[in-house]
Design an enzyme around this catalytic site. Sequence first.
Site, PDB file in Angstrom:
ATOM      1  CG  HIS A 144      -1.832  -9.513  -3.056  1.00 16.85           C
ATOM      2  ND1 HIS A 144      -0.936  -8.554  -2.614  1.00 16.85           N
ATOM      3  CD2 HIS A 144      -3.036  -8.894  -3.047  1.00 16.85           C
ATOM      4  CE1 HIS A 144      -1.575  -7.426  -2.359  1.00 16.85           C
ATOM      5  NE2 HIS A 144      -2.845  -7.603  -2.621  1.00 16.85           N
TER       6      HIS A 144
ATOM      7  CE1 TYR B 157      -7.691  -4.085   4.639  1.00 20.94           C
ATOM      8  CE2 TYR B 157      -7.566  -3.067   2.473  1.00 20.94           C
ATOM      9  CZ  TYR B 157      -6.955  -3.736   3.525  1.00 20.94           C
ATOM     10  OH  TYR B 157      -5.618  -4.047   3.452  1.00 20.94           O
TER      11      TYR B 157
ATOM     12  CB  THR C 126      -1.103  -2.139   2.530  1.00 27.66           C
ATOM     13  OG1 THR C 126      -1.259  -3.421   3.148  1.00 27.66           O
ATOM     14  CG2 THR C 126      -0.678  -2.300   1.082  1.00 27.66           C
TER      15      THR C 126
END
Length: 782
Positions: free
Chosen positions: A472, A588, A601
């Site tokens: 990630h 979230y 993001t």
Amino acid sequence: MAEAHQAVAFQFTVTPEGIDLQLSHQALTEIYLSGLRSWKKKLIRLKNGVITGVYPASPSSWLFVVIAILATMYMRSDPSMGLIAKIQEHLPVSQSLSAQCQTVVSAVLFSTLLWFSLIFTMRMCLKQLLSYHRWMFEQRGKMSNTTKVWVALVRIFSGRQPLLYSYQGSLPNQPVPAVKDTVKRYLESVRPLMTPDEFERMTSLATQFESSLGNRLQWYLKLKALWASNYVSDWWEEYIYLRGRSPIMVNSNYYGMDFLYVTPTPIQAARAGNTLHAFLMYRRKLNREELKPWLLMSSVPCCSYQFERMFDSCRIPGTITDTVQHWQDSDYVAVYHRGRYFRLRMYSSSRPLSPREIESQLQRILDDPSPPSPGEEKLGALTAGDRIPWAKARKEYFSLGVNKRSLDCIEKAAFFVTLDDDEQGMMGEDPAASLDRYAKSLLHGKCYDRWFDKSFSVVIYKNGKIGLNAEHSWADAPVVAHLWEYVLATDSFQLGYNEEGHCKGEVDASLPRPQRLSWDITPECQEQISQSLAVAQALADDVDFHVFSFRDFGKGMIKKCRISPDAYIQLALQLAYYRDRGMFCLTYEASMTRLFREGRTETVRSCSNESCAFIKALEGGEGVEVCRRLLRQASEKHQNLYKHAMTGAGIDRHLFCLYVVSKYLGVDSPFLKEVLSEPWHLSTSQTPVQQVELFDMVNHPEYVSCGGGFGPVADDGYGVSYTIMGENMMNFHISCKHSCPQTSSHKYGGQIRQALRDMLQLLCPDQREPSRTDQSQTKKDL
């Protein structure tokens, strides 16, 4: 341990008569072709660098400016207002040139300076235009005159046929919101989650922070925003991802699935052949920047910098922090099968191997009967466990000799490939359970048969199903999804298979066999591998996963009700959570900030006063009209929150960066400390389909992917990933932990199904009831 050197360009022997030199022409030819391929890539990168560097102008426009200036001078006019004469006076070679040549050289220099000035002006104008975001807050279908003029100007200044990275220099920097605005939005977001006393206390902390420490931290943050390309992204990558010391498997990595209903071929090596060749085709497009930049409204560009580290990258463990290493193009991939590691070259004579050749090479690996060496089989568990033990083991056992060479081979590979002996996918008498097993397999596998540090690992199962596991830190899911969409579409619709299920094409019989990697793993290292595997196995066993496709209706029906599909799903997730746990929670939702340079993001805090009011009214038995009105208000509020997050006015990234500054300054903030310690009990993310043109949903509706997912963020919470496929289908991936008795992925999945139906019944009461099968599945889950 002995090593096999398979490629030797020359050999020599010292004899009494002298040195006997033996050249291998085949090896020298390969070296020559490899170098030729490398230089071609360098030239392509150089050419693209020039094109991108002068964008939104084109290199040919320089010639146009030069000719225009010379033509004007020929007509006895001085467009430079004396500057050409000044340049001519200071030419260092003026003595060796005629007066006419001096004039021409001076005019060319002036034209070049003018050209660069025009490029700079156009780029600054485009950057200012792209800083305008009011278009996003206008009602759909009601574009203002200001926005219409803005769209026209953006298209004029954007130039023609942009490359993938053409817009990078024109994207605006992410703005730093005012502290008072962020604090105000934060307090609004937590109001429905706190008692009056708790909210009063938090308001006091926020007010104190805003009036004192906040302004000091903000000054440093604005200074960084002036200096850095993005004031968030480097700290986000460093402190959220790379400094995490817990396992990245389950906690950070995420996965993508194959087609839901179709397996193009059941032959494992054949499916791998097409898939790996499709990856090479994508990398070729990426290196040549032939991929189109992602545009919103067909005009507004998004940042593409995350694509740069897609291939040939690996996360390297460290005791304090990890790093992401990126190398130049590797001509091979690392392959794992039955506990053995192989190096598979993907090019021959400077050309990529054909799908049939890749299939043949992989079949050689599948047929190889050799057993793994001691400690080799479960070596990958080091990448699945805690980071500090892996960093220490890497330094102690893999820094020299054969282990270092083999580890370098894996880390520098284009990507990692696992030939899995299991069969996965939607199959058998219980397809729902098999889909859950498929998701868990992609998320963590056996905890040692993936290399979780690689930018991404491709998994090819025994029955031809495929999947992907991605690290990630280097990029977010939409970037990997773009790659995955291309691979799936290219495999099935461009490359295809013959009647027997094998890849098309011929095989070069002279291809060298895949190279088996050698290891010398000591008993002490094997003990560390076992410890890392135990940590990873406990984490994997605790994951409770549920994947399902919702086919009662999709975004087509939701849009007919004049409501945002994403807002609709988010409200359904909160309604389902309230029914599941009897309370609201901090929610979230990931939103992208790629409208800004190097943006990643931002968090949409989906649980709002409006969403809670709607849910309370619905569950409290209020009238239909009241509930319908509150639902629409909650939807509009969610869209507004999402747009603010996209345009740099979010809450959490700003507070996170303020917290980092406070740590650098050595000051404590009770407000920031409490905000950043709040758990996200419901973590959600939508992965949009970006390349709709690659899939024919009308003629081939069965070629639909189930999307992807991730592990739970909180020990007592849910992770939910969803994908809206076409007009009539939505896929959900739900994760939680078995160790929490209050959570159950299947129960929550049933609540989501019911919430989706109940909300549609509220908006459109004349819609059909769900089928008995769907109802029975929901009751079973509940």
